[in-house]
Every structure is written in C-alpha cells, then in structure tokens.
Design a protein around this motif. Sequence first.
Motif, PDB file in Angstrom:
ATOM      1  N   ASN A 180      27.648  38.436 -44.237  1.00 12.16           N
ATOM      2  CA  ASN A 180      28.056  37.451 -43.420  1.00 12.16           C
ATOM      3  C   ASN A 180      27.240  36.059 -43.555  1.00 12.16           C
ATOM      4  N   HIS A 181      26.275  36.170 -44.626  1.00 11.56           N
ATOM      5  CA  HIS A 181      25.338  35.100 -44.478  1.00 11.56           C
ATOM      6  C   HIS A 181      24.945  34.673 -45.216  1.00 11.56           C
ATOM      7  N   ILE A 182      24.626  35.075 -46.503  1.00 12.25           N
ATOM      8  CA  ILE A 182      24.394  34.309 -48.004  1.00 12.25           C
ATOM      9  C   ILE A 182      25.484  34.333 -48.307  1.00 12.25           C
ATOM     10  N   LEU A 183      26.336  34.552 -48.805  1.00 12.53           N
ATOM     11  CA  LEU A 183      27.726  34.978 -49.561  1.00 12.53           C
ATOM     12  C   LEU A 183      28.244  33.279 -48.778  1.00 12.53           C
ATOM     13  N   PRO A 184      29.158  33.446 -47.981  1.00 11.88           N
ATOM     14  CA  PRO A 184      29.900  31.893 -47.458  1.00 11.88           C
ATOM     15  C   PRO A 184      28.800  30.483 -47.897  1.00 11.88           C
ATOM     16  N   ARG A 185      27.575  31.040 -47.391  1.00 12.20           N
ATOM     17  CA  ARG A 185      26.705  29.552 -47.566  1.00 12.20           C
ATOM     18  C   ARG A 185      26.532  29.631 -49.498  1.00 12.20           C
ATOM     19  N   LEU A 186      26.918  30.087 -50.208  1.00 11.18           N
ATOM     20  CA  LEU A 186      26.354  30.205 -51.833  1.00 11.18           C
ATOM     21  C   LEU A 186      27.836  29.718 -52.420  1.00 11.18           C
ATOM     22  N   ASN A 187      29.189  30.265 -51.500  1.00 15.83           N
ATOM     23  CA  ASN A 187      30.421  29.869 -51.873  1.00 15.83           C
ATOM     24  C   ASN A 187      30.348  28.386 -51.751  1.00 15.83           C
ATOM     25  N   LEU A 188      29.765  27.487 -50.563  1.00 14.04           N
ATOM     26  CA  LEU A 188      30.189  26.590 -50.459  1.00 14.04           C
ATOM     27  C   LEU A 188      29.486  25.756 -51.203  1.00 14.04           C
ATOM     28  N   LEU A 189      28.284  26.033 -51.162  1.00 14.55           N
ATOM     29  CA  LEU A 189      27.339  24.944 -52.538  1.00 14.55           C
ATOM     30  C   LEU A 189      27.985  25.244 -53.251  1.00 14.55           C
ATOM     31  N   LYS A 190      28.688  26.241 -54.075  1.00 15.07           N
ATOM     32  CA  LYS A 190      29.252  26.176 -55.268  1.00 15.07           C
ATOM     33  C   LYS A 190      30.878  25.058 -55.270  1.00 15.07           C
ATOM     34  N   GLU A 191      30.990  24.925 -54.750  1.00 14.09           N
ATOM     35  CA  GLU A 191      32.326  23.730 -54.293  1.00 14.09           C
ATOM     36  C   GLU A 191      31.577  22.591 -54.496  1.00 14.09           C
ATOM     37  N   TYR A 192      29.899  22.107 -54.384  1.00 11.25           N
ATOM     38  CA  TYR A 192      29.746  20.630 -54.180  1.00 11.25           C
ATOM     39  C   TYR A 192      29.022  20.935 -56.473  1.00 11.25           C
ATOM     40  N   GLY A 193      29.318  21.818 -56.217  1.00 14.02           N
ATOM     41  CA  GLY A 193      28.171  21.572 -57.848  1.00 14.02           C
ATOM     42  C   GLY A 193      26.922  22.832 -58.451  1.00 14.02           C
ATOM     43  N   LEU A 194      26.741  23.150 -56.548  1.00 11.90           N
ATOM     44  CA  LEU A 194      25.472  23.250 -56.719  1.00 11.90           C
ATOM     45  C   LEU A 194      26.242  25.177 -57.200  1.00 11.90           C
ATOM     46  N   SER A 195      26.208  25.092 -58.863  1.00 12.56           N
ATOM     47  CA  SER A 195      26.930  26.561 -59.293  1.00 12.56           C
ATOM     48  C   SER A 195      25.231  27.702 -59.761  1.00 12.56           C
ATOM     49  N   ASN A 196      24.125  26.623 -60.096  1.00 15.72           N
ATOM     50  CA  ASN A 196      23.275  26.887 -60.992  1.00 15.72           C
ATOM     51  C   ASN A 196      22.184  27.999 -59.699  1.00 15.72           C
ATOM     52  N   ASN A 197      22.418  29.210 -60.335  1.00 16.35           N
ATOM     53  CA  ASN A 197      21.086  30.153 -59.705  1.00 16.35           C
ATOM     54  C   ASN A 197      19.694  29.474 -60.016  1.00 16.35           C
ATOM     55  N   ARG A 198      19.938  29.320 -61.275  1.00  9.83           N
ATOM     56  CA  ARG A 198      18.280  28.559 -61.560  1.00  9.83           C
ATOM     57  C   ARG A 198      17.560  27.853 -60.615  1.00  9.83           C
ATOM     58  N   HIS A 199      18.086  26.217 -60.527  1.00 13.33           N
ATOM     59  CA  HIS A 199      18.044  25.721 -59.154  1.00 13.33           C
ATOM     60  C   HIS A 199      17.197  26.167 -58.088  1.00 13.33           C
ATOM     61  N   MET A 200      18.032  26.866 -57.120  1.00 14.84           N
ATOM     62  CA  MET A 200      17.862  27.715 -55.742  1.00 14.84           C
ATOM     63  C   MET A 200      16.850  28.445 -55.913  1.00 14.84           C
ATOM     64  N   VAL A 201      16.871  29.277 -57.053  1.00 17.55           N
ATOM     65  CA  VAL A 201      15.150  30.179 -57.118  1.00 17.55           C
ATOM     66  C   VAL A 201      14.205  29.320 -58.156  1.00 17.55           C
ATOM     67  N   ALA A 202      14.116  28.579 -58.349  1.00 17.21           N
ATOM     68  CA  ALA A 202      13.218  27.452 -58.600  1.00 17.21           C
ATOM     69  C   ALA A 202      12.939  27.257 -57.307  1.00 17.21           C
ATOM     70  N   CYS A 203      13.186  26.840 -56.331  1.00 20.49           N
ATOM     71  CA  CYS A 203      12.925  26.354 -55.408  1.00 20.49           C
ATOM     72  C   CYS A 203      12.718  27.637 -54.039  1.00 20.49           C
ATOM     73  N   LEU A 204      13.262  28.681 -54.262  1.00 19.63           N
ATOM     74  CA  LEU A 204      12.533  29.941 -53.612  1.00 19.63           C
ATOM     75  C   LEU A 204      11.136  29.908 -54.145  1.00 19.63           C
ATOM     76  N   VAL A 205      10.411  30.364 -55.156  1.00 13.92           N
ATOM     77  CA  VAL A 205       9.640  30.401 -55.623  1.00 13.92           C
ATOM     78  C   VAL A 205       8.874  29.586 -55.789  1.00 13.92           C
ATOM     79  N   THR A 206       8.975  28.481 -55.469  1.00 16.89           N
ATOM     80  CA  THR A 206       8.045  26.969 -55.566  1.00 16.89           C
ATOM     81  C   THR A 206       7.180  27.487 -54.311  1.00 16.89           C
ATOM     82  N   ASN A 207       5.667  27.125 -55.349  1.00 14.82           N
ATOM     83  CA  ASN A 207       4.605  26.733 -53.966  1.00 14.82           C
ATOM     84  C   ASN A 207       4.504  25.485 -52.689  1.00 14.82           C
TER      85      ASN A 207
END
Length: 398
Positions: A180-207
């Motif tokens: 309900n929450h995560i996949l719809p947003r991730l799919n929308l991000l992929k439409e705009y070229g944000l398909s690289n999980n590593r960049h998002m993970v880097a944002c999730l673990v940054t200080n």
Amino acid sequence: MCSHLVFKRAIYYSFFSPPQCHCQYLLRFPLSTKTQPKELPFIADYLISSFGFSLNRALKASADSHLTTIKSPAQPEAMVKFLTDTGLSHSQIKSVVSLQPALLGYNADEILRSKVREMMEKGIPGEVLVQLFRYNPVVLQLQDTLARLLFWRDFVENKDKVLLKVISRNPFLISLHIENHILPRLNLLKEYGLSNNRHMVACLVTNYGLTNKHMVWVIGHCNLDHLRQILDLVEELGIRRGSKKFLSGLIAIANLSICKIKSNVEFFKNTYGWSQEEVCAAFRKYPLVLRLSEEHVRSTMNFLMSKVGIEARNIALRPLLLGCSIEKLIPRYNVLNTLKSKGLKKRCRLQLACLASEKRFREKYVMPFEKQVPGLSEAYEADVAAFGGKVPVSRNRP
C-alpha cells in the motif's frame, strides 16, 4: 455536597440549633473531602520498580489490554528472559520496554518465539532482530513481519550490515505496508529514472538527518499526486531525470508545497533579479537553496553583497554560500581578508573556506600564518564567539 457549603451549614446550626445537634451534623458531613489512595495495579508497580517508569507513565501503560490481566511477575519476567535469550542487554531491554511496555504482556512461547524462529530459518541474522526489538518492537506484532524484513533485505541487496543501519536509523520504516505504501512510490520513482536502489539506500543510512527523514517521507508517506508534481517540478528546475542530482533535488523539496516552492523561486527573481536560468543553475548546484528561509537568505545576501562585494547574480553561481550561517561566514571571511591584505594568500575562495570543517579551516587558513600575523587565532576565536558560534578548541594549535 461541596465542603464549603457543608461548613457554612455547620456554622448555621452551631448558632441556631440545640447543642446536642452540633456533633451529629458534623459527623454526618465531614469537612475533609479527600479520598483514600487506590492500590496500584501490579503491572504499574512492576514497571516502576523494574524499569524506572514514572507513576503517570506506569498507570497509563497498565491500562493497555495486554497488561491489565497481569497479576504476578511470571508473565513479564518470562518476556524479559526471552528478550535476554534473543541477545539484548539489560539496558537494551529497558529501552525496549520503555518504547513498548505492552510487549511484556505477550506470550513469548506462542507468538514471538515462533516468529523469531521463522525469521532465523529464513536467514535474518540475530543482530537484526535485536535492533527490531530495540528500535521498533511494535513491528513484531504484525502478521507479515517476515515478509517486510525479506523485502528490505532484498532492497539493500542482502547486505545485513546495511539492513541494520536502515532499521536503526529509520525505526518506523518497516512498519509501513509494502503493497500500500512502499511499492506504489518506488514504481513512480522508477518512471523518472530513479531505479537505482543504492542511491536511495545511501539516503536512508546517511548521518545527515534531513536527507534521511525526507527519503523515508518520499517512499513511505508522500501523497502520490504530490510526489508526481514534485518530480515534474525538479525536472522543470533544470535537473535531468535519471541523473545523480535528480534524487538530491527531489529530497530537498519533497515535503514542501508546490505553492511554497514557486514562491521561493519568485522571491529570488523579484528580490535579487535572478532569471529563471539563474534560479535553475543555483538549484542544480545546491537544491536546498529553495528551502532556505527568506530571513536567512536576506541576511546572508546582504553580507555577501555589501561586505564581500559579490554581485547578486554571481551568488547564483555559488549558491552553497547561501547555505552557510552568518556565524560561520563572517569569522572566516575576516581571516581570509586579513591574509589577502597582507599578501599571504593571493587566492582565497570564501565558498571553499566555509565548506571546510572547523579543524580543516584552522589547519589551512589559521595555523600556518600565526607567526606572520600575531593574534590571528585569537582574533578568529573572538569573532566566532561574538557571532554566536562555537569557539574552536585551542588544542588544535601546533
């Protein structure tokens, strides 16, 4: 009957009634209205004595449906033993219970042990489970906890250390429903070229808390229509979709309203004469420029234009300067200006100097010139103190 009315009536009878009636009336209506304190529920007393809860917190927690039936220490102590066997220290268990006291009312044998066993069989390491208990114990009450953990483990490419960081720095991310929450947003991000999980993970673990917080908001909470509008706006502001900068631009303005973002753009145009191209250039280099407060921008621009002598349009080419605080800008500018006036440093780039850490700035711009400019370090420290900054530690001196 209110005590003050009782008292008045008692006085009345003392004057206008026979003496034998006085004591009878006063006995019937005692002046004290205090009630005897109720006995604490067992679990409230247990939380106070074993985990240091305040009386109010303990009473509030004891009203939870999972705890109301507990009348002896057997149940909570069984849970504490289970948490200890899982690998939590005493301080971690105290933290877990503080966050989720209702956990003490769960049956460790029937519910949690079976869940933990299943997770370990699927390869979820014990360290991850410890962090779940510590940072988000409520997630263990969900029926699909394992499925959520497996999703996020796959998202971080099966790197358990990264999964640990994601859970510890974003404790409620795993509480969000995947479908309900995560996949719809991730799919929308992929439409705009944000398909690289590593960049998002880097944002999730940054200080960096702002990046971390906004990334969670983007993939878990942001309204889909709003998210699409923001993604379109990032592109309109000159950042090409799919580029490395696109995610940075998105995170910088994701939780702002469209009206607020456009208002900030107009502020730079109307106040400092920036063109649309110059606003876009500043945003590409420093996306956070569009979330700075007008008060901050005015004070910083005023200093850069009047004191440093930089034209407004040239600041658009060096927007990182706008992200610096006045408390940092003024002392560091004064040091650079002193060095330049004495011919000790011909090229002094204020932006580079302001981006340097405190230690690096002193090593590059203060310490090497203390003999040629006596009192340079003291003057810098005095400026920092005068403008409300943190006075540098003197032990950094050679």
